[in-house]
Design a protein around this motif. Structure first.
Motif, PDB file in Angstrom:
ATOM      1  N   THR A 108       0.699  -1.343   0.040  1.00 58.48           N
ATOM      2  CA  THR A 108       0.204  -0.141   0.059  1.00 58.48           C
ATOM      3  C   THR A 108       0.837   1.233  -0.076  1.00 58.48           C
ATOM      4  N   GLY A 109       2.119   1.232  -0.091  1.00 57.88           N
ATOM      5  CA  GLY A 109       2.958   2.381  -0.144  1.00 57.88           C
ATOM      6  C   GLY A 109       3.950   2.437   1.074  1.00 57.88           C
ATOM      7  N   TRP A 110       4.661   3.356   1.007  1.00 62.95           N
ATOM      8  CA  TRP A 110       5.673   3.518   2.169  1.00 62.95           C
ATOM      9  C   TRP A 110       4.955   3.920   3.489  1.00 62.95           C
ATOM     10  N   ARG A 111       5.244   2.888   4.531  1.00 63.14           N
ATOM     11  CA  ARG A 111       4.765   3.013   6.046  1.00 63.14           C
ATOM     12  C   ARG A 111       6.022   2.951   6.905  1.00 63.14           C
ATOM     13  N   MET A 112       5.645   3.947   8.053  1.00 64.03           N
ATOM     14  CA  MET A 112       6.513   4.000   9.013  1.00 64.03           C
ATOM     15  C   MET A 112       6.617   2.677   9.905  1.00 64.03           C
ATOM     16  N   TYR A 113       7.565   2.007   9.983  1.00 63.59           N
ATOM     17  CA  TYR A 113       7.839   0.747  10.811  1.00 63.59           C
ATOM     18  C   TYR A 113       8.269   0.941  12.185  1.00 63.59           C
ATOM     19  N   PHE A 114       9.284   1.794  12.570  1.00 66.40           N
ATOM     20  CA  PHE A 114       9.863   1.988  13.583  1.00 66.40           C
ATOM     21  C   PHE A 114      10.259   3.513  13.844  1.00 66.40           C
ATOM     22  N   HIS A 115       9.993   4.144  14.999  1.00 67.84           N
ATOM     23  CA  HIS A 115      10.516   5.545  15.280  1.00 67.84           C
ATOM     24  C   HIS A 115      11.001   5.749  16.823  1.00 67.84           C
ATOM     25  N   GLN A 116      12.063   6.449  16.797  1.00 66.23           N
ATOM     26  CA  GLN A 116      12.656   6.605  18.053  1.00 66.23           C
ATOM     27  C   GLN A 116      13.020   8.134  18.095  1.00 66.23           C
ATOM     28  N   GLY A 117      12.829   8.548  19.463  1.00 68.10           N
ATOM     29  CA  GLY A 117      12.990  10.259  19.797  1.00 68.10           C
ATOM     30  C   GLY A 117      14.145  10.024  21.037  1.00 68.10           C
ATOM     31  N   THR A 118      15.095  11.035  20.816  1.00 64.62           N
ATOM     32  CA  THR A 118      16.032  11.164  21.768  1.00 64.62           C
ATOM     33  C   THR A 118      16.220  12.787  22.359  1.00 64.62           C
ATOM     34  N   PRO A 119      15.807  12.857  23.599  1.00 63.85           N
ATOM     35  CA  PRO A 119      16.146  14.467  23.815  1.00 63.85           C
ATOM     36  C   PRO A 119      17.500  14.968  23.051  1.00 63.85           C
ATOM     37  N   ALA A 120      17.640  16.045  22.635  1.00 59.24           N
ATOM     38  CA  ALA A 120      18.701  16.611  22.003  1.00 59.24           C
ATOM     39  C   ALA A 120      19.560  17.476  23.116  1.00 59.24           C
ATOM     40  N   ARG A 121      20.499  16.960  23.424  1.00 59.67           N
ATOM     41  CA  ARG A 121      21.458  17.626  24.646  1.00 59.67           C
ATOM     42  C   ARG A 121      22.399  18.461  23.951  1.00 59.67           C
ATOM     43  N   ASP A 122      22.959  18.268  22.670  1.00 64.57           N
ATOM     44  CA  ASP A 122      23.905  19.054  21.940  1.00 64.57           C
ATOM     45  C   ASP A 122      23.361  19.853  21.159  1.00 64.57           C
ATOM     46  N   ALA A 123      21.994  20.146  20.881  1.00 66.64           N
ATOM     47  CA  ALA A 123      21.555  20.908  19.821  1.00 66.64           C
ATOM     48  C   ALA A 123      21.566  22.323  20.261  1.00 66.64           C
TER      49      ALA A 123
END
Length: 123
Positions: A108-123
Protein backbone atom coordinates in the motif's frame (compact mmCIF):
# COMPACT_ATOMS: atom_id res chain seq x y z
CA UNK A 1 22.74 7.24 -4.16
CA UNK A 2 21.08 5.97 -7.32
CA UNK A 3 17.77 7.27 -8.71
CA UNK A 4 15.66 4.49 -7.16
CA UNK A 5 17.20 5.02 -3.70
CA UNK A 6 16.70 8.78 -4.00
CA UNK A 7 13.00 8.23 -4.82
CA UNK A 8 12.64 5.91 -1.82
CA UNK A 9 14.25 8.45 0.51
CA UNK A 10 12.03 11.22 -0.90
CA UNK A 11 8.91 9.08 -0.32
CA UNK A 12 9.92 8.42 3.30
CA UNK A 13 10.69 12.10 3.92
CA UNK A 14 7.31 13.06 2.46
CA UNK A 15 5.61 10.56 4.77
CA UNK A 16 7.57 11.76 7.79
CA UNK A 17 6.65 15.38 7.14
CA UNK A 18 3.00 14.42 6.66
CA UNK A 19 3.04 12.73 10.09
CA UNK A 20 4.25 16.01 11.59
CA UNK A 21 1.47 18.02 9.93
CA UNK A 22 -1.18 18.99 12.53
CA UNK A 23 -4.04 18.35 10.06
CA UNK A 24 -2.77 14.84 9.29
CA UNK A 25 -2.16 14.08 12.96
CA UNK A 26 -5.75 15.07 13.75
CA UNK A 27 -7.03 12.36 11.40
CA UNK A 28 -6.84 8.79 12.69
CA UNK A 29 -7.39 7.52 9.13
CA UNK A 30 -4.50 9.55 7.68
CA UNK A 31 -2.12 8.55 10.46
CA UNK A 32 -3.12 4.91 10.11
CA UNK A 33 -2.36 5.08 6.36
CA UNK A 34 1.21 6.10 7.17
CA UNK A 35 1.94 3.64 9.99
CA UNK A 36 2.83 0.02 9.43
CA UNK A 37 0.48 -2.31 11.36
CA UNK A 38 3.59 -3.59 13.21
CA UNK A 39 4.72 -0.02 14.05
CA UNK A 40 6.57 0.59 17.32
CA UNK A 41 8.09 3.72 18.79
CA UNK A 42 10.41 4.45 21.64
CA UNK A 43 9.38 7.98 22.53
CA UNK A 44 11.65 10.73 23.80
CA UNK A 45 10.10 10.04 27.21
CA UNK A 46 11.24 6.42 27.04
CA UNK A 47 7.68 5.16 26.64
CA UNK A 48 7.00 2.33 24.19
CA UNK A 49 4.16 2.93 21.71
CA UNK A 50 2.45 0.78 19.10
CA UNK A 51 0.22 1.66 16.13
CA UNK A 52 -2.91 1.77 18.29
CA UNK A 53 -1.56 3.65 21.30
CA UNK A 54 0.23 6.32 19.25
CA UNK A 55 -3.14 7.45 17.89
CA UNK A 56 -3.99 8.83 21.35
CA UNK A 57 -1.02 11.20 21.04
CA UNK A 58 -1.41 12.19 17.42
CA UNK A 59 -5.09 12.96 17.85
CA UNK A 60 -4.66 14.96 21.06
CA UNK A 61 -3.27 18.12 19.50
CA UNK A 62 0.36 17.29 20.29
CA UNK A 63 1.35 19.59 17.42
CA UNK A 64 -0.18 23.06 17.56
CA UNK A 65 -1.19 24.34 14.09
CA UNK A 66 -0.05 27.80 15.21
CA UNK A 67 3.40 26.46 16.14
CA UNK A 68 4.31 23.58 13.79
CA UNK A 69 7.26 21.30 14.41
CA UNK A 70 10.44 22.72 12.91
CA UNK A 71 12.58 20.09 11.17
CA UNK A 72 16.27 20.39 10.33
CA UNK A 73 19.18 18.12 9.45
CA UNK A 74 16.85 15.67 7.64
CA UNK A 75 18.76 12.92 5.88
CA UNK A 76 18.01 9.44 4.66
CA UNK A 77 19.75 6.27 3.56
CA UNK A 78 18.63 2.98 2.05
CA UNK A 79 20.20 0.20 4.16
CA UNK A 80 18.34 -2.55 2.28
CA UNK A 81 15.91 -2.75 -0.64
CA UNK A 82 12.50 -1.47 0.42
CA UNK A 83 13.79 0.11 3.65
CA UNK A 84 14.66 3.77 4.34
CA UNK A 85 16.32 5.09 7.51
CA UNK A 86 15.68 8.78 8.26
CA UNK A 87 17.31 10.96 10.89
CA UNK A 88 16.54 14.57 11.75
CA UNK A 89 16.25 17.17 14.48
CA UNK A 90 12.74 18.26 15.49
CA UNK A 91 11.91 21.35 17.51
CA UNK A 92 8.40 21.43 18.95
CA UNK A 93 7.94 24.70 20.84
CA UNK A 94 11.52 24.65 22.13
CA UNK A 95 11.65 20.92 22.89
CA UNK A 96 14.43 19.64 20.65
CA UNK A 97 14.53 15.92 19.89
CA UNK A 98 16.79 13.87 17.61
CA UNK A 99 14.56 11.52 15.69
CA UNK A 100 15.18 8.33 13.75
CA UNK A 101 12.63 6.42 11.65
CA UNK A 102 12.58 3.25 9.62
CA UNK A 103 10.19 3.22 6.69
CA UNK A 104 9.40 0.17 4.61
CA UNK A 105 7.72 -0.24 1.28
CA UNK A 106 4.50 -2.26 1.48
CA UNK A 107 1.83 -3.21 -1.01
CA UNK A 108 0.00 0.00 0.00
CA UNK A 109 3.04 2.31 -0.16
CA UNK A 110 5.71 3.55 2.22
CA UNK A 111 4.81 3.14 5.88
CA UNK A 112 6.67 3.95 9.08
CA UNK A 113 7.77 0.74 10.79
CA UNK A 114 9.83 2.11 13.70
CA UNK A 115 10.51 5.50 15.26
CA UNK A 116 12.68 6.71 18.12
CA UNK A 117 13.08 10.11 19.70
CA UNK A 118 15.95 11.11 21.97
CA UNK A 119 16.08 14.50 23.72
CA UNK A 120 18.79 16.61 22.09
CA UNK A 121 21.39 17.74 24.56
CA UNK A 122 23.95 18.97 22.02
CA UNK A 123 21.62 20.98 19.79
Amino acid sequence: MDHEDARAVRAAIDGELRLLDPDVRASEALVTELLDPAFTEIGASGRLWDATSILTVTGSGSVDPESPVEVSEMSGTVPAPGVVHLTYLADNRGRRVRRSSLWRRTSTGWRMYFHQGTPARDA
